[in-house]
Design a protein around this motif. Structure first.
Motif, PDB file in Angstrom:
ATOM      1  N   VAL A   1       0.856  -1.189   0.000  1.00  9.21           N
ATOM      2  CA  VAL A   1       0.000   0.000   0.000  1.00  9.21           C
ATOM      3  C   VAL A   1       0.888   1.233   0.000  1.00  9.21           C
ATOM      4  N   HIS A   2       0.497   2.194  -0.819  1.00  8.48           N
ATOM      5  CA  HIS A   2       1.167   3.491  -0.876  1.00  8.48           C
ATOM      6  C   HIS A   2       0.248   4.545  -0.297  1.00  8.48           C
ATOM      7  N   LEU A   3       0.749   5.304   0.674  1.00  7.03           N
ATOM      8  CA  LEU A   3       0.000   6.399   1.275  1.00  7.03           C
ATOM      9  C   LEU A   3       0.634   7.718   0.863  1.00  7.03           C
ATOM     10  N   ASP A   4      -0.122   8.520   0.109  1.00  6.67           N
ATOM     11  CA  ASP A   4       0.328   9.849  -0.292  1.00  6.67           C
ATOM     12  C   ASP A   4      -0.148  10.824   0.767  1.00  6.67           C
ATOM     13  N   ILE A   5       0.775  11.304   1.596  1.00  5.20           N
ATOM     14  CA  ILE A   5       0.426  12.115   2.764  1.00  5.20           C
ATOM     15  C   ILE A   5       0.763  13.589   2.563  1.00  5.20           C
ATOM     16  N   ALA A   6       0.812  14.034   1.309  1.00  8.62           N
ATOM     17  CA  ALA A   6       1.189  15.426   1.037  1.00  8.62           C
ATOM     18  C   ALA A   6       0.264  16.422   1.728  1.00  8.62           C
ATOM     19  N   GLY A   7      -1.006  16.074   1.873  1.00  8.47           N
ATOM     20  CA  GLY A   7      -1.949  16.979   2.516  1.00  8.47           C
ATOM     21  C   GLY A   7      -2.064  16.802   4.012  1.00  8.47           C
ATOM     22  N   MET A   8      -1.310  15.847   4.566  1.00 12.95           N
ATOM     23  CA  MET A   8      -1.505  15.476   5.972  1.00 12.95           C
ATOM     24  C   MET A   8      -0.272  15.677   6.858  1.00 12.95           C
ATOM     25  N   ALA A   9       0.908  15.815   6.276  1.00 16.65           N
ATOM     26  CA  ALA A   9       2.139  15.873   7.077  1.00 16.65           C
ATOM     27  C   ALA A   9       2.317  17.189   7.806  1.00 16.65           C
ATOM     28  N   TRP A  10       1.639  18.243   7.312  1.00 13.95           N
ATOM     29  CA  TRP A  10       1.806  19.578   7.893  1.00 13.95           C
ATOM     30  C   TRP A  10       0.439  20.222   8.011  1.00 13.95           C
ATOM     31  N   SER A  11       0.211  20.939   9.091  1.00 12.54           N
ATOM     32  CA  SER A  11      -1.072  21.614   9.286  1.00 12.54           C
ATOM     33  C   SER A  11      -0.855  23.111   9.466  1.00 12.54           C
ATOM     34  N   SER A  12      -1.662  23.903   8.779  1.00 11.16           N
ATOM     35  CA  SER A  12      -1.584  25.356   8.919  1.00 11.16           C
ATOM     36  C   SER A  12      -2.566  25.873   9.958  1.00 11.16           C
ATOM     37  N   THR A  13      -3.306  24.957  10.569  1.00 15.17           N
ATOM     38  CA  THR A  13      -4.270  25.346  11.607  1.00 15.17           C
ATOM     39  C   THR A  13      -3.953  24.618  12.912  1.00 15.17           C
ATOM     40  N   ASP A  14      -4.471  25.162  13.994  1.00 16.17           N
ATOM     41  CA  ASP A  14      -4.237  24.607  15.324  1.00 16.17           C
ATOM     42  C   ASP A  14      -5.461  23.793  15.741  1.00 16.17           C
ATOM     43  N   LYS A  15      -5.275  22.505  16.008  1.00 17.00           N
ATOM     44  CA  LYS A  15      -6.365  21.632  16.428  1.00 17.00           C
ATOM     45  C   LYS A  15      -6.093  21.119  17.843  1.00 17.00           C
ATOM     46  N   PRO A  16      -7.107  20.596  18.523  1.00 16.57           N
ATOM     47  CA  PRO A  16      -6.918  20.206  19.927  1.00 16.57           C
ATOM     48  C   PRO A  16      -5.750  19.264  20.173  1.00 16.57           C
ATOM     49  N   THR A  17      -5.581  18.263  19.324  1.00 21.62           N
ATOM     50  CA  THR A  17      -4.497  17.300  19.543  1.00 21.62           C
ATOM     51  C   THR A  17      -3.394  17.404  18.499  1.00 21.62           C
ATOM     52  N   VAL A  18      -3.560  18.307  17.535  1.00 20.26           N
ATOM     53  CA  VAL A  18      -2.560  18.476  16.476  1.00 20.26           C
ATOM     54  C   VAL A  18      -2.250  19.962  16.331  1.00 20.26           C
ATOM     55  N   PRO A  19      -1.255  20.462  17.071  1.00 18.85           N
ATOM     56  CA  PRO A  19      -0.899  21.878  16.944  1.00 18.85           C
ATOM     57  C   PRO A  19      -0.417  22.204  15.537  1.00 18.85           C
ATOM     58  N   LYS A  20      -0.472  23.473  15.192  1.00 20.63           N
ATOM     59  CA  LYS A  20      -0.012  23.941  13.892  1.00 20.63           C
ATOM     60  C   LYS A  20       1.432  23.518  13.652  1.00 20.63           C
ATOM     61  N   GLY A  21       1.713  23.032  12.453  1.00 20.61           N
ATOM     62  CA  GLY A  21       3.061  22.592  12.101  1.00 20.61           C
ATOM     63  C   GLY A  21       3.070  21.123  11.716  1.00 20.61           C
ATOM     64  N   GLY A  22       4.175  20.444  12.010  1.00 18.99           N
ATOM     65  CA  GLY A  22       4.271  19.017  11.723  1.00 18.99           C
ATOM     66  C   GLY A  22       3.233  18.240  12.514  1.00 18.99           C
ATOM     67  N   THR A  23       2.500  17.364  11.842  1.00 19.54           N
ATOM     68  CA  THR A  23       1.369  16.687  12.481  1.00 19.54           C
ATOM     69  C   THR A  23       1.735  15.348  13.112  1.00 19.54           C
ATOM     70  N   GLY A  24       2.759  14.691  12.578  1.00 16.49           N
ATOM     71  CA  GLY A  24       3.051  13.329  13.035  1.00 16.49           C
ATOM     72  C   GLY A  24       2.081  12.319  12.455  1.00 16.49           C
ATOM     73  N   TYR A  25       1.372  12.714  11.387  1.00 18.27           N
ATOM     74  CA  TYR A  25       0.373  11.832  10.772  1.00 18.27           C
ATOM     75  C   TYR A  25       0.998  10.490  10.382  1.00 18.27           C
ATOM     76  N   GLY A  26       0.254   9.436  10.637  1.00 17.77           N
ATOM     77  CA  GLY A  26       0.637   8.105  10.194  1.00 17.77           C
ATOM     78  C   GLY A  26       1.221   7.216  11.271  1.00 17.77           C
ATOM     79  N   VAL A  27       1.824   7.812  12.294  1.00 16.98           N
ATOM     80  CA  VAL A  27       2.422   6.997  13.362  1.00 16.98           C
ATOM     81  C   VAL A  27       1.335   6.209  14.082  1.00 16.98           C
ATOM     82  N   ARG A  28       0.283   6.894  14.505  1.00 20.25           N
ATOM     83  CA  ARG A  28      -0.793   6.225  15.232  1.00 20.25           C
ATOM     84  C   ARG A  28      -1.565   5.275  14.320  1.00 20.25           C
ATOM     85  N   LEU A  29      -1.787   5.693  13.110  1.00 18.08           N
ATOM     86  CA  LEU A  29      -2.493   4.862  12.135  1.00 18.08           C
ATOM     87  C   LEU A  29      -1.805   3.515  11.951  1.00 18.08           C
TER      88      LEU A  29
END
Length: 502
Positions: A462-490
């Protein structure tokens, strides 16, 4: 911030956080506190818009009858619909609210939940996990920090029944979050600090957790025939690296089982090479190594919680720079697989790095499956925005398991099609393959996946294209603005639910 767990009791100092359910139904402890404070909670609810929904908070300062500085009411909504991600959101939001108030400590009371899906101890651990995720900040390079914006919260106590069980559950969660934090750190680093050699050095630090780390330099990769990966990096003064990380956690008869393999694109900076990118926004290309960052964080998470499985992580680290020695459009390179590639666009470089990394991984380790992650195409952002990663693959069962794991942890993926009609676009008239399709901008993410498929050699993939998920320009409760760490928990959840210990 430190986390502690205790049996239910009211604190004598600091802040107190209490749950309220849908339609302002008080939790048992909230009812008790309402009596102690002579109806302060009931009065506050009656004079506010608080309705007990997820995301609702209400603060009561200096409550009469208690020694705490404040009571913070938090909504949990309808109990039967409550999920782990809801609880994490509560934890992350609570940290932000208390930091803005200048609080130093808080006791969160987690009463028994009338639900078959979530144990109270797991709920307490999930709130703590969300709080930890939400507390992340990358301030390594800041020298002038406004003290009024600095976090003040230093301790959170989760008070619940079976607190020892909650403490044990959080221990594994804490290891996973540490992996997420490593990924966020790596993705946030500037390219003058994080480059192929220094990235490899960061990976070598994981040997303290029992991970075996091997680093291939350019001479070793040249002998292996990795012309695609080396071609991308030849325009940089920074030498390329291939890093192999192995966690051998399986025991007994399972120790000889084929490993699971995760492969990451590690383009530490991407100028586009001779096919130079526009100047606007190019600074964001420091996180074009997000896939490699996720693989590295995942390896730390698995080792940190001592996962009972054999896993290999492989990352290809390069810089894509334009100089007199850079790869040119029209050049032909020979990959480790022996397939030749006509490079029509040097900004389609990530797939060249992965071509050799994937082939090396399947050839050496004969894994049970391979999952690769890459900030591969801008086209995937056009398709899915910043809500889901694009998923492609040759194995339905693996794809379905990844989709399910993503839903459980709140890291979405969405599968897109692959077929011979798309694969025809990467046939070159003068080489075996070309690195971009003949269809222009149409189906760019799919064509890139078809290119990668030529290097997996029929291994479930499986190939996961995470171009839209690796960085966030908004601040969320568990994902502050910046590098998201996407994929580790998944991917940790994928391993835990379907492969570990089986």
């Amino acid at each position: 911030m430190k986390f502690a767990f205790s049996e239910i009791s009211l604190p004598k100092r600091g802040s107190l956080a209490l749950a309220v359910f849908a339609d302002n139904e008080l939790s048992p402890t909230a009812k008790d506190v309402d009596k102690i404070t002579k109806g302060a909670i009931t009065r506050a609810l009656g004079s506010s818009r608080f309705k007990g929904k997820i995301g609702n908070f209400l603060e009561i300062l200096a409550p009469v009858g208690l020694e705490v500085s404040r009571i913070v009411l938090f909504g949990l909504g309808e109990v039967e619909k409550l999920s782990q991600t809801d609880l994490e959101t509560v934890g992350g939001s609570l940290v932000k609210k208390l930091n803005s108030a200048g609080a130093r400590s808080v006791t969160v009371i987690v009463d028994e939940l009338a639900t078959d899906d979530i144990r109270t101890s797991d709920a307490a651990a999930a709130i703590a996990m969300g709080a930890m995720l939400g507390s992340y900040r990358f301030q390594k390079y800041k020298t002038d920090i406004d003290e009024t914006s600095e976090p003040t919260l230093v301790r959170m106590t989760l008070s619940c029944k079976s607190s020892a069980v909650a403490r044990k559950a959080f221990a594994d969660m804490e290891a996973i979050v540490e992996g997420v934090f490593l990924t966020r750190d790596l993705v946030s680093e500037p390219a003058n600090s994080l480059y192929p050699e220094s990235f490899a050095e960061r990976c070598l630090e994981l040997t303290s957790l029992g991970i075996e780390v091997e680093v291939l330099d350019e001479a070793k990769m040249q002998r292996l025939g990795m012309g695609a990966l080396l071609g991308v990096g030849q325009g940089s003064t920074r030498d390329s690296r291939l890093v192999i990380m192995q966690w051998n956690g399986a025991t007994g008869k399972k120790a000889s089982r084929k490993p699971l393999a995760f492969v990451g694109k590690g383009v530490c900076f991407d100028t586009g090479g001779i096919s130079l990118k526009p100047a606007a926004g190019m600074e964001q290309m420091k996180w074009d190594m997000g896939g490699a960052g996720t693989v590295t964080g995942l390896m730390k998470a698995l080792a940190g919680r001592k996962a009972k499985i054999n896993v290999v992580g492989v990352i290809g680290c390069v810089e894509n720079m334009p100089d007199g020695n850079a790869m040119r459009p029209g050049d032909i390179v020979t990959s480790m697989s022996g397939q030749t590639i006509e490079v029509l666009n040097t900004d389609a470089e990530g797939r060249l790095v992965l071509a050799d990394a994937l082939w090396y991984t399947q050839d050496r380790f004969k894994p049970e499956f391979m999952v690769n992650l890459a900030t591969l195409t801008g086209a995937i952002i056009v398709t899915l925005g910043h809500e889901n990663a694009g998923m492609f693959g040759n194995n339905d069962e693996l794809a379905e398991r990844i989709f399910a794991a993503g839903k459980e942890v709140g890291e979405g993926v969405w599968r897109l099609p692959m077929s011979d009609a798309y694969a025809k676009q990467i046939k070159s008239p003068i080489a075996d393959l070309q690195n971009i399709g003949t269809g222009g901008r149409g189906a760019g993410s799919i064509v890139a996946a078809e290119f990668l498929a030529k290097f997996v050699n029929d291994v479930p993939w499986v190939h996961l294209d995470i171009a839209g998920m690796a960085w966030s320009s908004t601040d969320k409760p568990t994902v502050p603005k910046g590098g998201t760490g996407y994929g580790v928990r998944l991917l940790d959840r994928l391993v835990h639910d379907h492969y570990e210990g089986k």
